[in-house]
Design a protein around this motif. Structure first.
Motif, PDB file in Angstrom:
ATOM      1  N   THR A  20      -3.171 -18.419  50.280  1.00 16.43           N
ATOM      2  CA  THR A  20      -3.114 -17.097  49.652  1.00 16.43           C
ATOM      3  C   THR A  20      -1.676 -16.605  49.649  1.00 16.43           C
ATOM      4  O   THR A  20      -0.880 -16.937  50.532  1.00 16.43           O
ATOM      5  N   VAL A  34      -4.970 -16.524  45.059  1.00 12.38           N
ATOM      6  CA  VAL A  34      -5.400 -17.744  45.739  1.00 12.38           C
ATOM      7  C   VAL A  34      -4.793 -18.893  44.944  1.00 12.38           C
ATOM      8  O   VAL A  34      -5.085 -19.053  43.760  1.00 12.38           O
ATOM      9  N   LYS A 104      -9.443 -14.553  53.053  1.00 12.92           N
ATOM     10  CA  LYS A 104      -9.578 -15.322  51.806  1.00 12.92           C
ATOM     11  C   LYS A 104      -9.087 -16.764  51.970  1.00 12.92           C
ATOM     12  O   LYS A 104      -9.645 -17.681  51.370  1.00 12.92           O
TER      13      LYS A 104
END
Ligand SMILES: *Cc1c(COP(=O)(O)O)cnc(C)c1O
Length: 339
Positions: A20, A34, A104
């Protein structure tokens, strides 16, 4: 899940699928991206390349006994990155942005989270760099925040065996009133020489002394020092030591287990009085130290060939919390939603 020999993994870079990224410019952080690239496009005049405007973090996500995935003390890593970055006059991520970037990065690489029982875990490396072009020595006007992950193996493949280390009597990793208390790459650059000389001489690690007087114990190149004696957990109070989150946690657990915690300067001679000594940090939790060589006297301080009972207890309890086997009384772990 990926087909990886989890138990055989060491502590080195293994490519995963995504990382990320987030860029600060024109006064604000942009949106979290991402990326599937392992490379960063970077301006050759970026401040991180010339003037070392770089700070980083290291933390782990663990798959627990219940199959759930947990971060250990994520918020503490976020706060430490803020303190490190602010010291170098960088723009720093908020705690929420740090959490989002880490979460993430783990979710996007869920197949690389090692299964429970292998002793392996997913290591996260957040890094913050000055990427704005600058030739004069001043803070950048643009910053890049990246989080990549890599699976790492069990630290102790042959059991919890004590290591032999050497005191560093000649060189320092950081200056008095310098950057020692912040996680900046420059401290590591300054420690590479000592580390490789020590390895070549057969030592597993280097124990630095306080840089102003060389009378007190500071810390290892990438881990804090603690000693145990007479029911006390003793760890250095020094402005050039990096505040380890593992050490902070061990101090709390030591009190829970009935030890008294002392955070104070530790004179070198006091090494002769400890029953157990160890190095602590995210990578290993605790590396028990069996022998410390002093180049000045050419003698060793010795603590035995097996890990001491308190080191074993502290190590076991901390790992039990990380893997969800023990009650997380202090609220140190956060669950990560994995599909
Ligand atoms: C990162 C680091 C540690 C260990 O800190 P943890 O938060 O426990 O991983 C210790 N010393 C130095 C110099 C470090 O950079």
């Amino acid at each position: 899940m990926k087909d990886i020999k989890w138990q055989e993994l060491g502590f080195s870079y293994v490519k995963t699928d995504y990382n990320t990224r987030c860029v600060w410019k024109d006064g604000a952080w942009g949106k979290v991206e991402v990326s599937d690239s392992e490379y960063l496009p970077i301006h050759m005049a970026a401040t991180c390349l010339h003037y070392g405007q770089e700070v980083f973090e290291g933390l782990k996500a663990f798959r627990g006994v219940d199959g759930k995935v947990r971060f250990f003390r994520l918020e503490e890593n976020a706060k430490r990155m803020q303190r490190s970055g602010e010291y170098l006059r960088m723009q720093v991520p908020s705690i929420e942005l740090f959490e989002e970037m880490c979460t993430k990065a783990v979710q996007a690489n869920a197949e690389y989270i090692p299964p429970y029982g292998t002793g392996a875990s997913l290591y996260l490396r957040p890094l913050l760099i000055g990427t704005g072009a600058q030739v004069g020595v001043k803070e950048a006007t643009e910053y890049t925040f990246v989080v990549f992950v890599t699976p790492v193996g069990p630290y102790f493949k042959e059991g919890f065996k004590p290591i032999t280390v050497t005191l560093e009597r000649l060189y320092d990793r950081a200056a008095p009133h310098g950057t020692g208390h912040t996680k900046v790459g420059g401290n590591y650059a300054a420690s590479i020489g000592s580390g490789s000389r020590a390895h070549a001489a057969g030592f597993a690690n280097v124990l630095y002394l306080d840089p102003s007087e060389k009378k007190y114990i500071d810390e290892f190149g990438a881990a804090n020092f603690f000693g145990i004696k007479d029911g006390k957990y003793v760890t250095p109070d020094s402005s050039s030591v990096l505040p380890s989150i593992t050490n902070m946690s061990l101090r709390t657990l030591a009190e829970d287990l009935g030890l008294t915690v002392e955070n104070r300067p530790i004179p070198v001679e006091e090494l002769a009085t400890f029953e157990e000594t160890g190095a602590c940090g995210t990578a290993a939790v605790i590396s028990p130290v069996g022998r410390i060589f002093d180049p000045l006297t050419q003698e060793y301080f010795e603590y035995g060939t097996e890990a001491g009972p308190w080191s074993v207890k502290l190590y076991t309890l901390l790992q039990d919390i990380q893997y969800g086997r023990a009650e997380d009384k202090h609220g140190w772990t956060t669950l990560i939603d994995i599909e």
